[in-house]
Design an enzyme around this catalytic site. Structure first.
Site, PDB file in Angstrom:
ATOM      1  N   LYS A 109       0.828  -1.208   0.000  1.00 48.68           N
ATOM      2  CA  LYS A 109       0.000   0.000   0.000  1.00 48.68           C
ATOM      3  C   LYS A 109       0.864   1.261   0.000  1.00 48.68           C
ATOM      4  O   LYS A 109       0.467   2.292  -0.554  1.00 48.68           O
ATOM      5  CB  LYS A 109      -0.960  -0.005   1.194  1.00 48.68           C
ATOM      6  N   GLU A 147      -3.891   6.999   7.086  1.00 50.52           N
ATOM      7  CA  GLU A 147      -4.702   7.794   6.171  1.00 50.52           C
ATOM      8  C   GLU A 147      -5.718   8.591   6.940  1.00 50.52           C
ATOM      9  O   GLU A 147      -6.189   8.168   7.999  1.00 50.52           O
ATOM     10  CB  GLU A 147      -5.460   6.876   5.193  1.00 50.52           C
ATOM     11  N   ARG A 150      -5.982  -7.890 -10.634  1.00 55.84           N
ATOM     12  CA  ARG A 150      -6.618  -9.182 -10.940  1.00 55.84           C
ATOM     13  C   ARG A 150      -8.066  -8.919 -11.320  1.00 55.84           C
ATOM     14  O   ARG A 150      -8.517  -7.782 -11.311  1.00 55.84           O
ATOM     15  CB  ARG A 150      -6.610 -10.068  -9.692  1.00 55.84           C
TER      16      ARG A 150
END
Ligand code: ADP
Length: 628
Positions: free
Chosen positions: A117, A201, A293
């Protein structure tokens, strides 16, 4: 070189879904399976099968060596990893490359970059893609992190760098809680991913999760296939997804689609990918992560664009250019997907395991069912408890919601607890209709409580019960039952651990519940019954209750018939037509689910007819014996 044979390194509905496209493309398939999946649907459907190992994930679906060996042994051209399992693990892509087998997935560099991330956010910031304000540096000193949290401003979200599936995520509302929440997030991350690094965050308080489907080929072309709104989540996990996102302004939508394409280009991506954004109340949106994906929810994109994304994946993997240019991709109408889970929404969405005794999944026009299980399969603790994805398309969102409700109403699963009632209830809420569901709405809302039983529900059940036992002229027969002088029927229902009692009586060919007139069921009222379990649908809400006796006693006692409580085989018929039988006398023995069930007379009667003989197979609810 065209791909002629594919090994699917996955199980369940996604393996089935991939096999279906392969069949259309005349591509041979190889299924892999663990001990627990020996008889699974995906194994039965594939052209070839390969046993991997025990039920332990590390010995089967997560074992790179075994999967690569299977691919070599079965001489496949390519491996499709589906989603989850090894789909985003660079190790599988690398090992296949070494064996000269195509990996139908993202390039190794993209898997590595987006698997972190922090690296992902750093890359996106450099590419000028808007990101959630936060801290994504390598320095993990607790004091540095605490300072960073203060600088961001509370509430702050701690996320595992290696995170996925909502694990290792903690909301911190105030500075004093930070240290302890950090420890807990790190512990969870270490356990789940073997890596305790985190990013921080700003916690968006009214967040919508909107993601863009992107596709890139090996020739530098990148397109998007519009967005999906996946804000309906419980515990950071999606349950309802739709495309396009409702209530998004044209300008914001264009900006977001462009940002997604830019993000995809920035990492030289190839294949199917999803760029996830989080949107704030003021329509500002930020990059969250990229999934490298196929997504569980790719079906809604297929529904509005008419594109088969698995076919595109295969085309791109074998080196073809993207089948369509951006200007040739259009969206039409609206699509919604619900994830039908074996879980208990009333008990913190705890997975519910057990035998799937009955699985009825409705498919209407412009709708589809993706499922990897059938009745008589089991939901186990080993794998994801998703039973199916139900997907519908309609011209607009309102029609789409109505159609999904219809699909849900006509579907039923027995044997495990499911979220069917929860899904219908959710779709019926004003919040959902007005697209005011945020990713945290379900954490707080009381949208999920089980429906209390109402007189209407009882009437629908009673009506169904009488109907169920008759062929043809229901009411004539039913009143005939009365004319024979049968006592009023005592009906007992079990709901939330309590017994609710009702008296059903007859007057002038009509029946009364507790002495009063009853609600007259409408066409949309549905009753699903399996053994002693009942699910009544009224105004698109699902009411679940059971009958006191586990041997379908109440079903049989109410009328002139003995029904098969579940599918099985007749072992012994103990009576003949014309015989007089007494209450409690054993009439038929059947075998079902490896158990022997003795079906007994619930009242004194004369045998009118016997529909089956020894060794006959019967379905649930088949009438076995008629009484008079
Ligand atoms: P994971 O990789 O574990 O799935 P994500 O980063 O994709 O984690 O986030 C999962 C969900 O958590 C999102 O769909 C959203 O609901 C919520 N979420 C993520 N980041 C934020 C944020 N900054 N503020 C509020 N909610 C967030």
């Amino acid at each position: 070189m065209p791909i002629k044979k594919i090994l699917i390194a996955n199980r369940g509905e996604i393996a089935v879904r991939i096999i279906n496209t392969c069949r259309q493309l005349n591509i041979l398939t190889v299924a892999v399976f663990s001990d627990a999946d020996r008889h699974a649907k995906h194994v039965m459907m594939a052209d070839e099968q390969c046993h991997l190992g025990s039920t332990d994930l590390a010995d089967s679906y997560l074992n790179v060596d075994k999967i690569v060996q299977a691919a070599i042994d079965h001489q496949v051209d390519a491996v499709h990893p589906g989603y989850g399992f090894l789909s985003e693990r660079p190790a599988l892509a690398k090992a296949l490359d070494k064996a000269n087998i195509i990996f139908i997935g993202a390039p190794v560099e993209a898997l590595e970059l987006m698997g972190s991330k922090s690296a992902a956010k750093q890359t996106m910031l450099l590419a000028d893609v808007p990101c959630v304000p936060g801290y994504q540096e390598d320095d993990q000193t607790p004091d540095v992190l605490a300072d960073a949290a203060r600088a961001i401003g509370f509430p702050v979200l701690i996320k595992a760098v290696a995170g996925g599936g909502g694990k290792g995520m903690k909301i911190v509302h105030q500075a004093t809680d930070f240290a302890s929440q950090l420890k807990s997030a790190q512990r969870e991350a270490q356990n789940a991913f073997g890596d305790d690094q985190v990013i921080l965050e700003k916690y968006i308080t009214r967040p919508k999760h909107i993601e863009v489907q992107v596709f890139a080929d090996q020739h530098g072309h990148v397109v998007h296939l519009f967005e999906r709104d996946c804000s309906t989540q419980r515990r950071y996990q999606k349950v309802i997804e739709e495309a396009p996102a409702a209530g998004l302004s044209d300008a914001t939508r264009t900006d977001m689609l462009n940002a997604a394409v830019k993000a995809t280009q920035a990492i030289n991506y190839v294949g199917a990918g999803t760029v996830e954004f989080i949107m704030d109340g003021d329509d500002s949106f930020y990059f969250m992560e990229m999934n490298t994906r196929l997504q569980v929810e790719h079906r809604v994109t297929e529904m509005i664009t008419g594109v088969d994304l698995v076919a595109w994946q295969i085309a791109v993997a074998q080196g073809d250019p993207l089948p369509k240019k951006q200007t040739e991709i259009h969206d039409r109408g609206h699509a919604i997907q619900v994830r039908l889970y074996a879980e208990d929404p009333d008990n913190n969405y705890l997975p519910s395991t057990g035998l799937l005794e009955q699985v009825k999944l409705m498919q209407l026009e412009h709708s589809l069912v993706d499922s990897g299980v059938r009745a008589s399969d089991s939901v186990t603790i080993h794998y994801d408890p998703m039973i199916a994805k139900l997907v519908v398309w309609a011209k607009n969102r309102n029609k789409c919601i109505s159609k999904m409700l219809q699909v849900l109403d006509q579907s039923a699963v027995f044997g495990v607890k499911t979220n069917l009632a929860f899904l219908s209830r959710l779709l019926s809420t004003r919040e959902f209709r007005k697209h005011q569901i945020y990713t945290n709405t379900l954490d707080n809302d009381e949208l999920i409580l089980a429906q209390e039983i109402t007189p209407e529900v009882v009437a629908i059940y009673v009506h169904h019960l009488l109907h169920l036992n008759q062929t043809g002229e229901v009411w004539k027969q039913a009143s005939g039952w009365h004319v024979q002088g049968t006592e009023p029927l005592l009906l007992e229902l079990r709901f939330k651990g309590e017994t609710l009692a009702y008296q059903i009586s007859w007057e002038e060919g009509q029946y009364l519940i507790n002495g009063t007139d009853h609600y007259w069921p409408q066409k949309e009222d549905i009753c699903h019954i399996h053994r002693h379990q009942v699910q009544v649908i009224h105004q698109h809400l699902r009411y679940e209750f059971s009958l006191p006796d586990h041997e379908a006693k109440a079903v049989t006692s109410s009328a002139n018939a003995i029904l098969a409580p579940m599918p099985g085989k007749i072992i012994e018929v103990k009576v003949n037509p014309g015989d007089e039988v007494v209450t409690g006398q054993s009439l038929v023995v059947m075998e079902a689910m490896k158990m022997e069930l003795e079906l007994k007379a619930e009242r004194d009667a004369v045998i009118k007819d016997i529909a089956y003989s020894e060794n006959d197979q019967v379905r649930a609810d088949d009438i076995l014996v008629e009484l008079e």
